[in-house]
Design a protein around this motif. Structure first.
Motif, PDB file in Angstrom:
ATOM      1  N   LEU A  10      36.120   0.524 -61.291  1.00 52.72           N
ATOM      2  CA  LEU A  10      37.143   1.534 -61.017  1.00 52.72           C
ATOM      3  C   LEU A  10      36.753   2.431 -59.835  1.00 52.72           C
ATOM      4  CD1 LEU A  10      39.763   2.940 -61.755  1.00 52.72           C
ATOM      5  CD2 LEU A  10      38.530   4.208 -63.527  1.00 52.72           C
ATOM      6  N   TYR A  14      31.194  18.513 -55.117  1.00 54.76           N
ATOM      7  CA  TYR A  14      30.552  17.386 -54.444  1.00 54.76           C
ATOM      8  C   TYR A  14      31.052  16.054 -55.009  1.00 54.76           C
ATOM      9  CZ  TYR A  14      26.746  14.806 -52.158  1.00 54.76           C
ATOM     10  OH  TYR A  14      26.022  13.948 -51.374  1.00 54.76           O
ATOM     11  N   ALA A  15      31.264  16.005 -56.324  1.00 54.44           N
ATOM     12  CA  ALA A  15      31.805  14.774 -56.933  1.00 54.44           C
ATOM     13  C   ALA A  15      33.185  14.474 -56.337  1.00 54.44           C
ATOM     14  CB  ALA A  15      31.884  14.928 -58.447  1.00 54.44           C
ATOM     15  N   SER A  52      28.342  21.167 -57.708  1.00 50.90           N
ATOM     16  CA  SER A  52      28.184  19.794 -58.215  1.00 50.90           C
ATOM     17  C   SER A  52      29.550  19.165 -58.504  1.00 50.90           C
ATOM     18  CB  SER A  52      27.271  19.750 -59.444  1.00 50.90           C
ATOM     19  OG  SER A  52      27.731  20.645 -60.407  1.00 50.90           O
ATOM     20  N   ALA A  53      30.512  19.972 -58.959  1.00 48.52           N
ATOM     21  CA  ALA A  53      31.870  19.435 -59.195  1.00 48.52           C
ATOM     22  C   ALA A  53      32.591  19.193 -57.865  1.00 48.52           C
ATOM     23  CB  ALA A  53      32.670  20.400 -60.059  1.00 48.52           C
ATOM     24  N   ALA A  74      38.951   4.968 -69.062  1.00 52.09           N
ATOM     25  CA  ALA A  74      38.184   4.561 -67.862  1.00 52.09           C
ATOM     26  C   ALA A  74      38.094   5.716 -66.867  1.00 52.09           C
ATOM     27  CB  ALA A  74      38.845   3.348 -67.218  1.00 52.09           C
ATOM     28  N   PHE A  75      39.199   6.415 -66.651  1.00 48.13           N
ATOM     29  CA  PHE A  75      39.167   7.557 -65.724  1.00 48.13           C
ATOM     30  C   PHE A  75      38.288   8.685 -66.282  1.00 48.13           C
ATOM     31  CE2 PHE A  75      43.069   5.782 -63.721  1.00 48.13           C
ATOM     32  CZ  PHE A  75      42.630   5.832 -62.408  1.00 48.13           C
ATOM     33  N   GLU A 106      43.096   2.888 -69.852  1.00 50.01           N
ATOM     34  CA  GLU A 106      42.975   3.408 -68.487  1.00 50.01           C
ATOM     35  C   GLU A 106      42.528   4.871 -68.502  1.00 50.01           C
ATOM     36  OE1 GLU A 106      46.402   0.787 -66.186  1.00 50.01           O
ATOM     37  OE2 GLU A 106      46.982   2.592 -67.276  1.00 50.01           O
ATOM     38  N   LEU A 120      34.528   8.582 -65.529  1.00 51.46           N
ATOM     39  CA  LEU A 120      33.988   8.824 -64.175  1.00 51.46           C
ATOM     40  C   LEU A 120      33.315  10.192 -64.119  1.00 51.46           C
ATOM     41  CD1 LEU A 120      36.987   7.544 -62.003  1.00 51.46           C
ATOM     42  CD2 LEU A 120      34.928   6.308 -62.639  1.00 51.46           C
ATOM     43  N   HIS A 121      32.307  10.290 -63.275  1.00 53.23           N
ATOM     44  CA  HIS A 121      31.546  11.555 -63.178  1.00 53.23           C
ATOM     45  C   HIS A 121      32.404  12.672 -62.609  1.00 53.23           C
ATOM     46  CE1 HIS A 121      27.520   9.221 -62.885  1.00 53.23           C
ATOM     47  NE2 HIS A 121      28.087   9.154 -64.063  1.00 53.23           N
ATOM     48  N   ARG A 122      32.361  13.835 -63.240  1.00 55.60           N
ATOM     49  CA  ARG A 122      33.036  15.031 -62.706  1.00 55.60           C
ATOM     50  C   ARG A 122      32.067  15.869 -61.896  1.00 55.60           C
ATOM     51  NH1 ARG A 122      36.342  11.781 -65.308  1.00 55.60           N
ATOM     52  NH2 ARG A 122      38.434  12.623 -65.476  1.00 55.60           N
ATOM     53  N   GLU A 123      30.801  15.596 -62.043  1.00 53.61           N
ATOM     54  CA  GLU A 123      29.806  16.349 -61.282  1.00 53.61           C
ATOM     55  C   GLU A 123      28.805  15.367 -60.691  1.00 53.61           C
ATOM     56  OE1 GLU A 123      28.082  19.520 -63.483  1.00 53.61           O
ATOM     57  OE2 GLU A 123      29.972  20.616 -63.571  1.00 53.61           O
ATOM     58  N   GLU A 124      28.301  15.680 -59.531  1.00 54.16           N
ATOM     59  CA  GLU A 124      27.279  14.848 -58.898  1.00 54.16           C
ATOM     60  C   GLU A 124      26.142  15.738 -58.441  1.00 54.16           C
ATOM     61  OE1 GLU A 124      26.866  11.647 -58.501  1.00 54.16           O
ATOM     62  OE2 GLU A 124      28.824  10.972 -59.232  1.00 54.16           O
ATOM     63  N   GLN A 125      24.943  15.184 -58.473  1.00 54.76           N
ATOM     64  CA  GLN A 125      23.797  15.972 -58.023  1.00 54.76           C
ATOM     65  C   GLN A 125      23.907  16.241 -56.521  1.00 54.76           C
ATOM     66  OE1 GLN A 125      19.942  14.309 -58.766  1.00 54.76           O
ATOM     67  NE2 GLN A 125      18.930  16.223 -58.309  1.00 54.76           N
ATOM     68  N   VAL A 126      23.846  17.498 -56.173  1.00 56.22           N
ATOM     69  CA  VAL A 126      23.988  17.894 -54.770  1.00 56.22           C
ATOM     70  C   VAL A 126      22.607  17.825 -54.119  1.00 56.22           C
ATOM     71  CG1 VAL A 126      24.798  19.725 -53.242  1.00 56.22           C
ATOM     72  CG2 VAL A 126      25.804  19.478 -55.515  1.00 56.22           C
ATOM     73  N   PRO A 127      22.508  17.257 -52.919  1.00 56.61           N
ATOM     74  CA  PRO A 127      21.195  17.234 -52.265  1.00 56.61           C
ATOM     75  C   PRO A 127      20.636  18.657 -52.168  1.00 56.61           C
ATOM     76  CG  PRO A 127      22.800  15.972 -51.017  1.00 56.61           C
ATOM     77  CD  PRO A 127      23.562  16.651 -52.103  1.00 56.61           C
ATOM     78  N   ARG A 149      34.364  11.274 -53.628  1.00 58.74           N
ATOM     79  CA  ARG A 149      35.498  10.361 -53.846  1.00 58.74           C
ATOM     80  C   ARG A 149      36.516  10.465 -52.715  1.00 58.74           C
ATOM     81  NH1 ARG A 149      34.995  11.904 -59.266  1.00 58.74           N
ATOM     82  NH2 ARG A 149      33.898  10.228 -60.305  1.00 58.74           N
TER      83      ARG A 149
END
Lengths: 178, 209
Positions: A121, A39-40, A36-37, B15-16, B12, B19-26, A44
């Protein structure tokens, strides 16, 4: 991004099991801990879901081939990010990306998205040229040092610093414009 | 300090940091990657080790053969017809169910901080299902909507945003379950309900495939 933690020790144990038996279960565990990390980052760095998914698969294939020579001088996650960055760069070269041109200093083209709305951003990062996007993502989002980024991207720490300087300038200009 | 040494302002930096450090993987990507690794012989196919010793296994086979023979003999002596002529039902086969997630007008907008929290909860719930081998697919839908119809004799395509006042479909999960009862148990734990959403549970009809 160096140093040993319980998380690193668990990674090392899983990697050892994987290497000993080429074991599916330990691979799946490693995959679930880190993907998951990764992939993020891939989203990007690549800019699209499909490219990011290809990169994730290629990253794990290369990691599984090369992990026996990994010396554990950094965390497993940092090493994986290095592998991922190389996959992204290769993919980018193969696609002959149009976003490799150096930035101009006023960065006017980054000021709006397709709907004419002001950029946030995440969108501003996505529109950076490839090299700047990679450095800014790895430094300001992921928190890697210029030395680590230099190793990932095969550039000097000084080049990483100057690219970050320009990337931040671009982002600030883009976000400041109405 | 050289000309490129600089730091982000606190704003700033914040703001950084947001941001997401992890995303749901398909969900499909894990199996796809494992299959690719198997093809390249970087993963061995699972070998299931028997929990029994050879001696125990041989004993179990012998006992099973005795019972099988006894069953055949008894079956021949007391063969009976089913009471109502209907074949016995069995739940061993898994079915596929779709959880259609319908939003309520009170749910947070996509941009809010609360929405991030909500998505993270859904992701964790889906990951647990995935670990149990019950999740086939699942995605959140955008609010952009294209409508196609042939009402006027020709194809008409219109584009708009979903109307949040009419419980729009916000996402879906495709799961495996033995029956409706198990599917309901799974769905009742979905965080969508906690946030006031509605779940429509539909069994996949494979007769058309």
């Amino acid at each position: 991004m160096t140093g040993t933690s319980q998380h690193d020790e668990d990674d090392q144990s899983l990697v050892n099991t994987y290497l000993r038996e080429r074991d599916e279960q330990s691979f799946r565990e490693l995959y679930r801990r880190h993907t998951s990390a990764l992939y993020a980052s891939a989203l990007r760095l690549c800019g699209s879901d499909a490219d990011a998914q290809d990169v994730i698969q290629e990253t794990w294939i290369r990691a599984c081939r090369a992990v026996s020579s990994f010396k554990w001088k950094s965390s497993f996650r940092t090493w994986l990010i290095g592998v991922l960055v190389n996959c992204v760069r290769e993919q980018s070269r193969n696609k002959n990306s149009k976003k490799t041109e150096p930035l101009s200093d006023d960065f006017a083209e980054l000021s709006t998205n397709e709907s004419g709305e002001r950029l946030n951003l995440e969108q501003a990062i996505a529109q950076l040229p490839t090299g700047y996007r990679h450095v800014l993502t790895l430094h300001d989002v992921e928190g890697y040092t210029h030395e680590e980024i230099g190793e990932f991207l095969s550039i000097t720490a000084g080049t990483s610093k100057s690219q970050l300087h320009r990337a931040r300038k671009a982002i600030r200009a883009a976000l400041a414009k109405e | 300090m050289d000309q490129f040494e600089e730091d982000l302002s606190p704003q700033e930096r914040k703001a950084f940091a947001s941001l997401h450090r992890e995303e749901q993987v398909p969900p499909f990507l894990e199996d796809q990657t494992v299959e690719a690794l198997k093809r390249q012989r970087l993963i061995r196919p699972n070998k299931r080790r028997s929990p029994f010793s050879f001696r125990q296994l041989a004993y179990a086979v012998a006992v099973a053969l005795v019972f099988f023979g006894a069953g055949l003999w008894l079956g021949g002596r007391w063969r009976t017809q089913p009471a109502n002529g209907t074949p016995p039902t069995h739940d061993a086969k898994m079915s596929e169910f779709m959880l259609v997630l319908l939003d309520s007008p009170e749910l947070p907008s996509d941009e809010s901080k609360e929405e991030e929290q909500r998505v993270a909860e859904y992701r964790n719930w889906a990951l647990k299902l995935q670990q149990r081998g019950l999740l086939i697919a699942g995605e959140k839908l955008t609010t952009e909507l294209k409508t196609l119809n042939n009402a006027g004799g020709g194809l008409v395509i219109s584009g708009t945003q979903v109307d949040r006042r009419v419980k729009p479909m916000a996402g879906y999960f495709l799961i495996e379950a033995r029956d409706y009862q198990q599917a309901i148990e799974i769905a009742s734990d979905c965080p969508h309900l906690k946030y006031g959403g509605t779940i429509e549970l539909r069994r996949i009809d494979h007769t058309a495939s």
